[in-house]
Design a protein around this motif. Structure first.
Motif, PDB file in Angstrom:
ATOM      1  N   LEU A   1       0.903  -1.212  -0.196  1.00  0.00           N
ATOM      2  CA  LEU A   1      -0.050   0.028  -0.003  1.00  0.00           C
ATOM      3  C   LEU A   1       0.705   1.180   0.084  1.00  0.00           C
ATOM      4  O   LEU A   1       0.575   2.206  -0.621  1.00  0.00           O
ATOM      5  N   ARG A   2       1.905   1.243   0.966  1.00  0.00           N
ATOM      6  CA  ARG A   2       2.742   2.399   0.998  1.00  0.00           C
ATOM      7  C   ARG A   2       3.666   2.720  -0.367  1.00  0.00           C
ATOM      8  O   ARG A   2       3.703   3.934  -0.865  1.00  0.00           O
ATOM      9  N   ALA A   3       3.870   1.481  -0.821  1.00  0.00           N
ATOM     10  CA  ALA A   3       4.712   1.733  -2.401  1.00  0.00           C
ATOM     11  C   ALA A   3       3.666   2.288  -3.410  1.00  0.00           C
ATOM     12  O   ALA A   3       4.252   3.036  -4.235  1.00  0.00           O
TER      13      ALA A   3
ATOM     14  N   THR B   1       1.184   7.734  -6.277  1.00  0.00           N
ATOM     15  CA  THR B   1       0.437   8.667  -6.753  1.00  0.00           C
ATOM     16  C   THR B   1       0.552   9.889  -5.618  1.00  0.00           C
ATOM     17  O   THR B   1       0.063  11.004  -6.117  1.00  0.00           O
ATOM     18  N   GLY B   2       0.992   9.779  -4.507  1.00  0.00           N
ATOM     19  CA  GLY B   2       0.971  10.995  -3.876  1.00  0.00           C
ATOM     20  C   GLY B   2      -0.513  11.045  -3.072  1.00  0.00           C
ATOM     21  O   GLY B   2      -1.554  10.582  -3.334  1.00  0.00           O
ATOM     22  N   TYR B   3      -0.582  12.295  -2.262  1.00  0.00           N
ATOM     23  CA  TYR B   3      -1.667  12.380  -1.401  1.00  0.00           C
ATOM     24  C   TYR B   3      -2.294  13.684  -1.519  1.00  0.00           C
ATOM     25  O   TYR B   3      -1.458  14.596  -2.090  1.00  0.00           O
ATOM     26  N   PRO B   4      -3.785  13.633  -1.817  1.00  0.00           N
ATOM     27  CA  PRO B   4      -4.560  12.737  -1.429  1.00  0.00           C
ATOM     28  C   PRO B   4      -4.792  11.721  -2.790  1.00  0.00           C
ATOM     29  O   PRO B   4      -4.283  12.032  -4.013  1.00  0.00           O
ATOM     30  N   LEU B   5      -5.180  10.353  -2.610  1.00  0.00           N
ATOM     31  CA  LEU B   5      -5.325   9.634  -3.457  1.00  0.00           C
ATOM     32  C   LEU B   5      -6.772   8.887  -3.274  1.00  0.00           C
ATOM     33  O   LEU B   5      -7.459   8.905  -2.491  1.00  0.00           O
TER      34      LEU B   5
ATOM     35  N   ALA C   1      -6.864  10.857   2.505  1.00  0.00           N
ATOM     36  CA  ALA C   1      -6.241  12.127   2.417  1.00  0.00           C
ATOM     37  C   ALA C   1      -4.603  12.135   2.999  1.00  0.00           C
ATOM     38  O   ALA C   1      -3.820  13.005   2.849  1.00  0.00           O
ATOM     39  N   ARG C   2      -4.495  11.071   4.088  1.00  0.00           N
ATOM     40  CA  ARG C   2      -3.357  11.198   4.898  1.00  0.00           C
ATOM     41  C   ARG C   2      -2.658   9.988   4.935  1.00  0.00           C
ATOM     42  O   ARG C   2      -3.397   8.434   4.900  1.00  0.00           O
ATOM     43  N   PRO C   3      -1.511   9.697   5.157  1.00  0.00           N
ATOM     44  CA  PRO C   3      -0.863   8.389   5.205  1.00  0.00           C
ATOM     45  C   PRO C   3      -1.545   7.554   6.233  1.00  0.00           C
ATOM     46  O   PRO C   3      -1.580   6.301   6.214  1.00  0.00           O
ATOM     47  N   ASP C   4      -2.048   8.065   7.397  1.00  0.00           N
ATOM     48  CA  ASP C   4      -2.227   7.314   8.531  1.00  0.00           C
ATOM     49  C   ASP C   4      -3.706   6.710   8.559  1.00  0.00           C
ATOM     50  O   ASP C   4      -4.094   5.873   8.966  1.00  0.00           O
TER      51      ASP C   4
ATOM     52  N   VAL D   1      -4.238   2.413   5.431  1.00  0.00           N
ATOM     53  CA  VAL D   1      -4.457   0.829   5.703  1.00  0.00           C
ATOM     54  C   VAL D   1      -5.884   0.523   6.067  1.00  0.00           C
ATOM     55  O   VAL D   1      -6.536  -0.298   5.516  1.00  0.00           O
ATOM     56  N   GLY D   2      -6.501   1.554   7.067  1.00  0.00           N
ATOM     57  CA  GLY D   2      -7.962   1.350   7.336  1.00  0.00           C
ATOM     58  C   GLY D   2      -8.798   1.381   6.068  1.00  0.00           C
ATOM     59  O   GLY D   2      -9.978   0.748   5.852  1.00  0.00           O
ATOM     60  N   ALA D   3      -8.624   2.728   5.181  1.00  0.00           N
ATOM     61  CA  ALA D   3      -9.218   2.764   3.935  1.00  0.00           C
ATOM     62  C   ALA D   3      -9.284   1.577   2.980  1.00  0.00           C
ATOM     63  O   ALA D   3     -10.246   1.161   2.539  1.00  0.00           O
ATOM     64  N   ALA D   4      -7.954   0.920   2.774  1.00  0.00           N
ATOM     65  CA  ALA D   4      -7.926  -0.091   2.127  1.00  0.00           C
ATOM     66  C   ALA D   4      -8.757  -1.535   2.330  1.00  0.00           C
ATOM     67  O   ALA D   4      -9.068  -2.038   1.706  1.00  0.00           O
ATOM     68  N   GLU D   5      -8.707  -1.603   3.859  1.00  0.00           N
ATOM     69  CA  GLU D   5      -9.265  -2.641   4.461  1.00  0.00           C
ATOM     70  C   GLU D   5     -10.998  -2.530   4.295  1.00  0.00           C
ATOM     71  O   GLU D   5     -11.709  -3.418   3.709  1.00  0.00           O
TER      72      GLU D   5
END
Length: 515
Positions: free
Chosen positions: A155-157, A162-166, A183-186, A189-193
């Protein structure tokens, strides 16, 4: 209608319409105008529905759940066999973009009125499509041309590209499901799940891909027709920026306030994308256009769009007829045959309650009054009254207004919406009128987040129902909607006399009747 020729030469005389509601009624309208026999299919929830009554023949295909009726490939193909149909028109939604349905039709000797099964199968994977069109030089949204792998490192890769927001998007679906803004790196993971869970449940495919979030941006789409010779024709463009949860609310043609350079780039990119995919029949190539006027490819919709009437109004043609002709092997006319005139805007009238979060509504319609007059067209799945089933989409009708200018079209649309009355279920008509009156909408200050922050003001309950009550009373006094008789014929053998009041050839453009 814009120089269209007679139906002579088509290799089929009976066409099954594999859909329901307003799009089925609309396709049947063209079939009847062309002298072709129409076959409707219906579930138990739609017995006595308008599309059933207006078809020449109607066949029951199952109980109300879509998977047991309108999404059941075997039932639809069997209905075509039983009625002697030689062709199948899928409308939009349901089976319209399913390559297995197109293949089943082809295997049964039926003409599928849409892209061939091979084209549908080859363009199923959105990422593969994005890679193909990018290789053809079509500008695409930045992001990896592959599925996002499982686990946080993958996910981080992807986010690094893309950069943020994505935006995380489901590979296997659409309609806003399986889609999350990050909108934020934090939040990644939750958004992907969350997106994977939703995509897996909705489409049986939990894979995601990532793209940069282009914002502010307008959603502009290009209507194309492509034939078996490889010819691709652009039939104008449409702006669909006014959306709620990635669902379109208002659409207009041509897309207003675009520079000619941007418009040329969009049209050229649409043709390049169609050729890269070996596309056939009617389709729509969708783009985001950023604040600088730079377009980026979104996707190809491989069917007739809900908003196709605005293009028909502006160009004076019948896209369903041309779908039939292309499916029959006919070549498209030379470039420049179709010329745009004026401006058209469409509003989607739905059975829903905007003041309660657009909660869909179902139940009986005690009285339905649709607008009419110069420059107004209505595509509706109901006539006078009926029942809105809970199992299907809440779209009741599309109200389209055409004028010599955008301002004239909007004025007609607002008047038409004021003359629309639906008694029995809540609708979004008041919401639509408020959007049309919004100063930023009028000033073409548009973007896909146009409605964000405005919904509280736009969705308040209407202050009064006087317009609706007056419209219903006037309709009862004047007999509106009863010009050609509303008696219902037997389900198995056809329905009431055809109503020319709503035909494509009968609605008015500007102040002159279409010949």
């Amino acid at each position: 209608m814009g120089g269209l020729s007679a139906v002579a030469g088509l290799p089929f005389r009976t066409v099954l319409v594999a859909n329901r509601g307003e799009i089925a009624v609309r396709v049947i309208r063209t079939l009847r105008r062309l002298g072709l026999r129409s076959v409707a299919v219906w579930s138990d929830a739609d017995r006595g529905a308008r599309h059933v009554l207006e078809a020449d023949v109607a066949v029951r295909i199952g109980p109300p759940p879509p998977r047991d009726s309108y999404l059941c490939v075997a039932a639809v193909v069997e209905a075509a066999r039983r009625t002697g149909a030689q062709a199948v028109h899928p409308g939009y939604g349901f089976l319209s973009e399913r390559h297995d349905f197109a293949k089943a039709c082809e295997d049964a000797g039926l003409v599928f009125v849409g892209p061939p099964a091979s084209v549908l199968e080859g363009s199923n994977d959105k990422l593969a499509v994005k890679a193909k069109v990018a290789a053809a030089g079509v500008p695409v949204i930045p992001g990896p041309l592959g599925a996002v792998g499982e686990g946080e490192p993958a996910l981080r890769a992807a986010a690094a590209q893309t950069g943020y927001p994505l935006l995380l998007k489901a590979i296997g679906g659409g309609g806003g499901r399986g889609m999350r803004v990050v909108a934020r790196p934090d939040d990644l993971v939750g958004a992907a799940e969350s997106a994977r869970r939703e995509a897996g449940g909705a489409f049986g495919d939990a894979r995601l891909y990532a793209e940069a979030l282009v914002r502010p941006a307008r959603h502009v789409e290009v209507q194309i027709l492509a034939d078996a010779t490889g010819a691709v024709r652009v039939v104008g463009d449409r702006d669909c920026s006014v959306q709620r949860r990635h669902q379109k609310v208002l659409e207009e043609a041509p897309a207003p306030d675009l520079s000619e350079a941007t418009r040329r780039t969009l049209h050229r990119a649409a043709v390049d994308a169609a050729r890269a995919l070996g596309y056939r029949n009617a389709g729509t190539v969708e783009f985001l256009v950023d604040a600088a006027g730079r377009p980026s490819f979104l996707e190809v919709n491989r069917r007739l769009q809900v908003e196709h009437p605005v293009t028909e109004a502006v160009f004076g043609l019948d896209l369903v007829e041309w779908q039939l002709r292309v499916a029959a092997g006919e070549a498209l006319p030379p470039e420049g045959t179709w010329v745009a005139r004026g401006h058209a805007v469409e509003a989607r009238v739905c059975a829903e309650d905007p003041s309660r979060g657009f909660l869909p509504a179902s139940g009986p319609i005690a009285r339905l009054v649709t607008p009419e007059g110069p420059g107004v067209r209505v595509d509706a799945g109901w006539k006078d009254a009926g029942e809105v089933p809970s199992e299907y989409d809440s779209l009741l009708m599309k109200v389209v207004a055409h004028g010599e200018t955008r301002e004239a079209a909007l004025a007609r649309l607002d008047r038409a919406l004021a003359d629309t009355a639906v008694l029995g279920v809540p609708t979004n008509v008041a919401f639509l009128r408020r959007v049309v009156a919004d100063p930023d909408f009028r000033g073409v200050r548009l973007s896909t987040d146009f409605l964000d922050g405005r919904l509280d003001a736009l969705t308040a309950p209407p202050e009064a129902t006087a317009d609706v009550l007056l419209a219903v009373a006037a309709a009862d006094l004047l007999g509106v909607g009863r010009r050609s008789g509303a008696g219902a014929g037997p389900v198995a053998t056809g329905g009431p006399a055809y109503d020319p009041w709503r035909t494509l050839a009968g609605f008015r453009l500007a102040d002159e009747e279409v010949p």
